[in-house]
Enzyme design. Structure first.
Site, PDB file in Angstrom:
ATOM      1  CB  THR A  92      -0.880  -0.001   1.260  1.00 16.02           C
ATOM      2  OG1 THR A  92      -1.606  -1.231   1.286  1.00 16.02           O
ATOM      3  CG2 THR A  92      -1.840   1.168   1.248  1.00 16.02           C
ATOM      4  CG  ASP A 113       7.758  -1.139 -10.536  1.00 13.73           C
ATOM      5  OD1 ASP A 113       8.841  -1.743 -10.540  1.00 13.73           O
ATOM      6  OD2 ASP A 113       7.283  -0.586  -9.521  1.00 13.73           O
ATOM      7  CG  ASP A 118       4.874  10.356  -9.037  1.00 11.44           C
ATOM      8  OD1 ASP A 118       5.975   9.808  -8.800  1.00 11.44           O
ATOM      9  OD2 ASP A 118       3.856  10.142  -8.357  1.00 11.44           O
ATOM     10  CG  ASN A 136       3.679  -0.947  -8.852  1.00 12.63           C
ATOM     11  OD1 ASN A 136       2.541  -0.916  -8.405  1.00 12.63           O
ATOM     12  ND2 ASN A 136       4.685  -0.256  -8.316  1.00 12.63           N
ATOM     13  CE  LYS A 158      11.349  -1.535  -5.966  1.00 17.18           C
ATOM     14  NZ  LYS A 158      11.045  -0.171  -6.358  1.00 17.18           N
TER      15      LYS A 158
HETATM   16  O1  RIB Z   1       8.790   0.820  -7.779  1.00 18.78           O
HETATM   17  C1  RIB Z   1       7.850   1.599  -7.115  1.00 18.78           C
HETATM   18  C2  RIB Z   1       7.295   0.868  -5.944  1.00 18.78           C
HETATM   19  O2  RIB Z   1       8.328   0.671  -5.022  1.00 18.78           O
HETATM   20  C3  RIB Z   1       6.214   1.597  -5.179  1.00 18.78           C
HETATM   21  O3  RIB Z   1       4.927   1.303  -5.646  1.00 18.78           O
HETATM   22  C4  RIB Z   1       6.440   1.156  -3.752  1.00 18.78           C
HETATM   23  O4  RIB Z   1       5.417   0.320  -3.282  1.00 18.78           O
HETATM   24  C5  RIB Z   1       7.794   0.451  -3.757  1.00 18.78           C
HETATM   25  O5  RIB Z   1       7.655  -0.887  -3.604  1.00 18.78           O
HETATM   26 NA    NA Z   2       3.782   8.255 -12.483  1.00 20.39          NA
END
Ligand code: RIB
Ligand code: NA
Length: 309
Positions: free
Chosen positions: A13, A256, A250, A44, A41
């Site tokens: 989260t 990912d 951002d 994602n 990661k």
């Molecule tokens: O790579 C980005 C991710 O790294 C983020 O979503 C956070 O949760 C960390 O794990």
């Molecule tokens: Na972004």
């Protein structure tokens, strides 16, 4: 059922604060915005692949808590299979405290929690799905033993593997290299793993050569706005694959997004040259950095040019 892309990895989260700059040790600063999002990661990467239109499954563990329940719903909303998502009452769902500054850079602290309890028992239960996958993807936000075992299982069954050694560790077990078809990391991870500084494309070529020597079939080092460098075992020299310039809002999760897109290409266009896959993955990741958030910023098939599919 057979899946194109199977990810064995983490769910977190994301607790995100947007601030003018990253705080120093002992300092308190005002941020302008706070939000909660889905991250980690592994998840994602899986969700980015799913959004591009391949069949995906996630092998992971979350807590028996509100965040874990929510996360499972998030997978369903993104068409990711959840047959191998387990819930435990022995630890909380993983959490990531993320600070994003006005330049779009970030600093992240993760508490992996339930992610660390994914082990061999679960991998055995998921073996039929691993065996039939086209591509298996792993990172280092779960126990590294589990990660390595999953890659080994895939490798033994001739399933293509992508390993993303993130977050990086200095003393990575060398067996990871031998089970990686594509070893994909960013410049700071490459630096930590090789001990060489990686500040530009030239440095990345050298670091890629060093990583390749350790036994993987191909190396990709991502370089943010400069794209990436690709080196395959059968080639003498590596190729720089540049990315188009965009305004970053951002960059959280851009790596990912890149890996999810790469997994999509490897599953969907297995005969495509790795350099072309990397070019497409650059394109997908470049879209993700132009919007706030991690998964919220990951593009869908409809957001990309039709030639990609
Ligand atoms: O790579 C980005 C991710 O790294 C983020 O979503 C956070 O949760 C960390 O794990
Ligand atoms: Na972004």
């Amino acid at each position: 059922a057979a899946f194109d892309v199977v990810v064995v990895g983490s769910c977190m989260t994301d607790l995100v604060s947007q601030t003018p700059r990253l705080p120093k040790a002992g300092e308190t600063i005002h941020g302008h915005k706070f939000f909660i999002g889905f991250g980690g990661k592994g998840a994602n990467q899986c969700i980015q692949a799913a959004r591009l239109g391949v069949k995906t499954a996630m092998i992971c563990k979350v807590g028996k808590d509100f965040f874990g329940d929510n996360y499972i719903q998030n997978f369903k909303d993104n068409d990711v299979n959840t047959d191998f998502v387990w819930q435990t009452s022995d630890a909380a769902t993983g959490a990531a405290s993320i600070t994003v500054n006005d330049a779009g850079e970030n600093a992240i602290v993760i508490v992996a929690g339930a992610n660390m309890l994914l082990g061999e028992e679960e991998l055995q239960k998921a073996l039929p799905a691993i065996r039939k996958a086209k591509v298996l993807v792993c990172q280092l936000e779960i126990s590294s033993r589990t990660s390595c075992q999953a890659l080994q299982m895939a490798h033994d069954n001739k399933v293509k593997t992508i390993f993303n050694p993130a977050p990086a560790v200095q003393d990575l077990d060398h067996s990871f290299y031998r089970v990686s078809d594509v070893f994909c990391c960013n410049e700071s991870e490459a630096e930590l793993l090789t001990g060489c500084t990686v500040n530009n494309v030239e440095d990345a070529h050298h670091a890629a050569e060093e990583l390749l020597r350790r036994g993987c079939a191909a190396v990709i080092i991502t370089l943010g706005p400069q794209g990436c460098v690709v080196l395959k075992a059968q080639d003498k020299t590596s190729t720089h694959v540049p990315s188009t310039a965009v305004k970053a809002v951002d960059t959280t999760g851009a790596g990912d997004s890149f890996i999810g897109a790469l997994a999509f290409c490897m599953a969907h266009h297995p005969a495509m040259p790795l350099e072309e896959m990397a070019r497409r993955a650059n394109q997908v990741a470049a879209l993700s950095v132009q919007t706030v958030g991690t998964q919220t910023s990951f593009p869908f098939k409809r957001d990309l040019p039709a030639e990609m599919f």
